[in-house]
Motif scaffolding. Structure first.
Motif, PDB file in Angstrom:
ATOM      1  N   GLY A 162       0.789  -1.218   0.000  1.00 46.05           N
ATOM      2  CA  GLY A 162       0.000   0.000   0.000  1.00 46.05           C
ATOM      3  C   GLY A 162       0.821   1.267   0.000  1.00 46.05           C
ATOM      4  O   GLY A 162       0.265   2.370  -0.077  1.00 46.05           O
ATOM      5  N   LYS A 163       2.133   1.139   0.068  1.00 47.15           N
ATOM      6  CA  LYS A 163       2.996   2.308   0.065  1.00 47.15           C
ATOM      7  C   LYS A 163       4.029   2.191  -1.054  1.00 47.15           C
ATOM      8  O   LYS A 163       4.630   1.133  -1.232  1.00 47.15           O
ATOM      9  CB  LYS A 163       3.727   2.452   1.405  1.00 47.15           C
ATOM     10  CG  LYS A 163       2.804   2.684   2.592  1.00 47.15           C
ATOM     11  CD  LYS A 163       3.608   2.847   3.870  1.00 47.15           C
ATOM     12  CE  LYS A 163       2.695   3.086   5.079  1.00 47.15           C
ATOM     13  NZ  LYS A 163       3.471   3.239   6.333  1.00 47.15           N
ATOM     14  N   GLY A 164       4.217   3.296  -1.767  1.00 48.65           N
ATOM     15  CA  GLY A 164       5.232   3.333  -2.804  1.00 48.65           C
ATOM     16  C   GLY A 164       4.860   2.537  -4.035  1.00 48.65           C
ATOM     17  O   GLY A 164       3.716   2.101  -4.216  1.00 48.65           O
ATOM     18  N   CYS A 165       5.837   2.342  -4.887  1.00 47.43           N
ATOM     19  CA  CYS A 165       5.629   1.603  -6.142  1.00 47.43           C
ATOM     20  C   CYS A 165       5.547   0.104  -5.859  1.00 47.43           C
ATOM     21  O   CYS A 165       6.337  -0.426  -5.070  1.00 47.43           O
ATOM     22  CB  CYS A 165       6.770   1.910  -7.100  1.00 47.43           C
ATOM     23  SG  CYS A 165       6.635   1.057  -8.678  1.00 47.43           S
ATOM     24  N   PRO A 166       4.602  -0.616  -6.473  1.00 48.88           N
ATOM     25  CA  PRO A 166       4.526  -2.068  -6.249  1.00 48.88           C
ATOM     26  C   PRO A 166       5.801  -2.773  -6.702  1.00 48.88           C
ATOM     27  O   PRO A 166       6.434  -2.385  -7.687  1.00 48.88           O
ATOM     28  CB  PRO A 166       3.312  -2.493  -7.089  1.00 48.88           C
ATOM     29  CG  PRO A 166       2.530  -1.247  -7.291  1.00 48.88           C
ATOM     30  CD  PRO A 166       3.506  -0.129  -7.333  1.00 48.88           C
ATOM     31  N   LYS A 167       6.180  -3.807  -6.004  1.00 46.26           N
ATOM     32  CA  LYS A 167       7.370  -4.572  -6.364  1.00 46.26           C
ATOM     33  C   LYS A 167       7.136  -5.374  -7.640  1.00 46.26           C
ATOM     34  O   LYS A 167       6.038  -5.874  -7.884  1.00 46.26           O
ATOM     35  CB  LYS A 167       7.749  -5.520  -5.224  1.00 46.26           C
ATOM     36  CG  LYS A 167       8.217  -4.821  -3.971  1.00 46.26           C
ATOM     37  CD  LYS A 167       8.647  -5.851  -2.931  1.00 46.26           C
ATOM     38  CE  LYS A 167       9.161  -5.181  -1.673  1.00 46.26           C
ATOM     39  NZ  LYS A 167       9.595  -6.180  -0.659  1.00 46.26           N
ATOM     40  N   LYS A 168       8.190  -5.482  -8.444  1.00 45.56           N
ATOM     41  CA  LYS A 168       8.133  -6.264  -9.672  1.00 45.56           C
ATOM     42  C   LYS A 168       8.729  -7.655  -9.494  1.00 45.56           C
ATOM     43  O   LYS A 168       8.398  -8.570 -10.257  1.00 45.56           O
ATOM     44  CB  LYS A 168       8.874  -5.536 -10.789  1.00 45.56           C
ATOM     45  CG  LYS A 168       8.266  -4.205 -11.183  1.00 45.56           C
ATOM     46  CD  LYS A 168       9.042  -3.591 -12.330  1.00 45.56           C
ATOM     47  CE  LYS A 168       8.432  -2.262 -12.757  1.00 45.56           C
ATOM     48  NZ  LYS A 168       9.186  -1.625 -13.881  1.00 45.56           N
ATOM     49  N   HIS A 169       9.632  -7.817  -8.545  1.00 43.32           N
ATOM     50  CA  HIS A 169      10.333  -9.083  -8.364  1.00 43.32           C
ATOM     51  C   HIS A 169      10.138  -9.590  -6.944  1.00 43.32           C
ATOM     52  O   HIS A 169      10.006  -8.815  -6.001  1.00 43.32           O
ATOM     53  CB  HIS A 169      11.834  -8.916  -8.646  1.00 43.32           C
ATOM     54  CG  HIS A 169      12.137  -8.170  -9.910  1.00 43.32           C
ATOM     55  ND1 HIS A 169      11.894  -8.680 -11.163  1.00 43.32           N
ATOM     56  CD2 HIS A 169      12.644  -6.920 -10.107  1.00 43.32           C
ATOM     57  CE1 HIS A 169      12.258  -7.797 -12.072  1.00 43.32           C
ATOM     58  NE2 HIS A 169      12.711  -6.720 -11.465  1.00 43.32           N
TER      59      HIS A 169
END
Length: 236
Positions: free
Chosen positions: A16-23
């Motif tokens: 819910g915080k920042g950019c979603p993780k890709k890896h």
């Protein structure tokens, strides 16, 4: 796949915080501590390969291909005592369509040896990639002829006589290339449906009344060329 590659798993739930993780977690093929638990494991006693163990991990991806998940398989050959020193493990990847059952998918790789040699035979001996055809449909038709030509050579192996070149040795069990080399004698007997070659001399020209059809031409793709920057004028 090379044993020194590095893959990545699925990322966890969004915090819910920042950019979603890709890896997600790191999966390095030569570091067992990064593998985690396999999704499934299959063991079988093969008549030729002896004891085989296949492990499967799902939803892995390369760092630059986040939207292309794949399944990873590790194929190990073991001895009777279960030791893994028979040969190096084989890493295989499956991407795209639904994967076959685990007990079948690892056997498909064993057919690669003959398929690779067949592709090389098509290119070098049957001239698969030599013609410069005009349309994709013509390329498809020419590619459709490759399996038919291969089967003709296979069926003709018992009716041809070996015709080796001066530097070649005679063979009893002819390879497809040697069969193709000896097919001239078969064609001389059965004939050919091709039109007889035209005689030399002045061409008779276009047949009167025969319709002409313009060839479909594709638009020319032109790349824009950036002009070099002008040098500023210097007052003298």
């Amino acid at each position: 796949m090379g044993s020194n590659l590095c893959l990545w798993g699925e990322p966890g739930a969004y915090s819910g915080k920042g950019c979603p993780k890709k890896h997600g977690d790191k999966f390095k093929l030569n570091e067992p501590t990064t593998w985690g638990q396999a999704a499934s494991v299959f063991e079988v006693d093969d008549p030729k390969l002896k004891r085989v163990r296949v492990s499967l991990w799902k939803n892995l991806h390369f760092r630059k291909a986040v939207t292309r998940p794949m399944s990873l398989l590790r194929v190990e050959r073991q001895d009777v005592q279960g030791n893994q020193r028979v040969s190096k493990p084989l890493w295989l990847a499956w991407a795209g369509e639904e994967m076959p059952p685990l007990e079948e998918v690892w056997r498909l790789y064993l057919r690669r040896f003959t398929i690779d040699h067949w592709y090389r035979f098509l290119k070098q001996r049957l001239h698969w990639t030599v013609p410069n055809l005009s349309t994709p449909k013509q390329c498809e038709r020419w590619s459709d002829l490759m399996p038919l030509m291969t089967w003709e050579l296979w069926l003709a192996r018992d009716i041809v006589t070996d015709n080796p070149l001066p530097w070649q040795k005679s063979q009893g069990n002819l390879t497809p290339g040697r069969v193709a080399q000896a097919m001239g004698g078969v064609f001389a007997v059965i004939g050919t449906p091709a039109v007889a070659p035209k005689s030399r001399g002045k061409s008779p020209g276009w047949t009167p009344g025969k319709k002409r059809h313009r060839k479909n031409r594709c638009p020319i793709v032109k790349k824009t060329v950036t002009p070099p920057p002008k040098e500023p004028s210097i007052a003298v």
